[in-house]
Design an enzyme around this catalytic site. Structure first.
Site, mmCIF file in Angstrom:
data_model
loop_
_atom_site.group_PDB
_atom_site.id
_atom_site.type_symbol
_atom_site.label_atom_id
_atom_site.label_comp_id
_atom_site.label_asym_id
_atom_site.label_seq_id
_atom_site.Cartn_x
_atom_site.Cartn_y
_atom_site.Cartn_z
ATOM 1 N NE ARG A 67 -3.513 -0.244 2.642
ATOM 2 C CZ ARG A 67 -4.560 -0.624 1.916
ATOM 3 N NH1 ARG A 67 -5.042 0.175 0.985
ATOM 4 N NH2 ARG A 67 -5.130 -1.799 2.106
ATOM 5 C CG MET A 92 -14.514 2.001 -3.921
ATOM 6 S SD MET A 92 -15.133 2.846 -2.423
ATOM 7 C CE MET A 92 -16.872 2.994 -2.785
ATOM 8 C CG HIS A 111 -19.313 7.781 3.670
ATOM 9 N ND1 HIS A 111 -18.815 6.593 3.174
ATOM 10 C CD2 HIS A 111 -20.213 7.441 4.626
ATOM 11 C CE1 HIS A 111 -19.384 5.585 3.806
ATOM 12 N NE2 HIS A 111 -20.239 6.067 4.694
ATOM 13 C CD GLU A 174 -31.951 14.027 -7.232
ATOM 14 O OE1 GLU A 174 -32.378 15.015 -6.577
ATOM 15 O OE2 GLU A 174 -32.687 13.170 -7.725
HETATM 16 C C1 GAR Z 1 -20.590 7.646 -3.959
HETATM 17 O O1 GAR Z 1 -21.881 7.382 -3.488
HETATM 18 C C2 GAR Z 1 -19.665 7.996 -2.806
HETATM 19 O O2 GAR Z 1 -20.315 8.722 -1.798
HETATM 20 C C3 GAR Z 1 -19.262 6.627 -2.321
HETATM 21 O O3 GAR Z 1 -19.049 5.896 -3.504
HETATM 22 C C4 GAR Z 1 -19.940 6.371 -4.513
HETATM 23 C C5 GAR Z 1 -19.133 6.664 -5.753
HETATM 24 O O4 GAR Z 1 -19.979 7.002 -6.820
HETATM 25 N N1 GAR Z 1 -18.076 6.699 -1.515
HETATM 26 C C6 GAR Z 1 -17.877 5.953 -0.428
HETATM 27 O O5 GAR Z 1 -18.649 5.089 -0.057
HETATM 28 C C7 GAR Z 1 -16.596 6.250 0.334
HETATM 29 N N2 GAR Z 1 -16.548 5.512 1.541
HETATM 30 P P1 GAR Z 1 -19.429 7.829 -8.064
HETATM 31 O O6 GAR Z 1 -18.248 7.035 -8.612
HETATM 32 O O7 GAR Z 1 -20.565 7.856 -9.028
HETATM 33 O O8 GAR Z 1 -19.033 9.192 -7.580
#
Ligand code: GAR
Length: 217
Positions: A67, A92, A111, A174
């Site tokens: 990492r 991620m 988040h 949204e």
């Molecule tokens: C989003 O809902 C973001 O809030 C979440 O991943 C999704 C990514 O969507 N993030 C997490 O859960 C972080 N812990 P996107 O690729 O369409 O922006």
């Protein structure tokens, strides 16, 4: 004044990335996207970034031994692009303590919950299971622990009796697309900064009364 140079880190769909790119398009926005970096070569968001003429980089985490080595490679790419603020947008990967220290108060994350509740994955399903009535989303400064750090902006989303994980996720998304550009603006204008465990806001930001369910600007 020079615009704050922003990198957006993605792993997939990139809808928050797209919202940030769109918000930062006007020349008078105080920040500009200089790089989109993905750890997944097939992330759909990369195509959106390329179509918007944003420079993209792919660093596959599997190509690195640890990492720390992956994060050090990211730091090199980000520093070379002159980045001053990193926006995690569905990125991620857990970040090493070293990376979080190197970029302390210069990384923010979005988040899909009202943190500190419901950190981690499968947030929408878990909120429905728990029977909470109010969901939402949060933009926060990043600390080494997952989904932790001083809170910048939140938006609330009421949960309906017939909500599914998909319908709830769509309504929260949204709001995510509204609050993420606002958080970047507040930082770029110097109106919000991490102060201990929370965020200090200047009087102007506070007086605007727009840190909960903020209107679009
Ligand atoms: C989003 O809902 C973001 O809030 C979440 O991943 C999704 C990514 O969507 N993030 C997490 O859960 C972080 N812990 P996107 O690729 O369409 O922006």
């Amino acid at each position: 004044m020079a615009r704050l140079k922003v990198a957006i880190l993605i792993s997939g769909r990139g809808s928050n990335m797209a919202a940030l790119i769109e918000a930062m398009q006007p020349d008078d926005f105080p920040a500009e996207v200089v790089l989109v970096l993905s750890n997944q070569p097939d992330a759909a968001g990369l195509e959106i970034a390329r179509a918007a003429n944003i420079p993209t980089e792919v660093l596959k985490h599997g190509d690195f031994d640890s990492r720390e080595a992956f994060d050090a490679a990211m730091t090199e790419v980000l520093a070379a692009a002159g980045v001053r603020l990193i926006c995690l947008a569905g990125f991620m990967r857990l970040l090493s303590t070293e990376f979080c220290q190197r970029w302390r108060d210069r990384i923010i994350n979005i988040h899909p919950s009202l943190l500190p509740a419901f950190k981690g994955l499968h947030v929408h399903e878990r909120m429905l299971e728990a029977g909470v009535r109010i969901a939402g989303c949060t933009v926060h400064f990043v600390r080494p622990a997952m989904d932790e750090g001083p809170i910048l902006v939140q938006a609330t989303v009421p949960i309906a009796a017939d909500d599914t994980a998909d319908s709830l996720s769509a309504r929260i998304l949204e709001q995510e697309h509204r609050i993420y550009p606002l958080a970047v603006r507040l930082i770029a204008e110097g109106k919000a900064r991490a102060a201990g465990a929370s965020v200090a806001l200047d009087n102007f930001a506070l007086s605007e009364d727009r840190l909960i369910n903020p209107p679009l600007r």
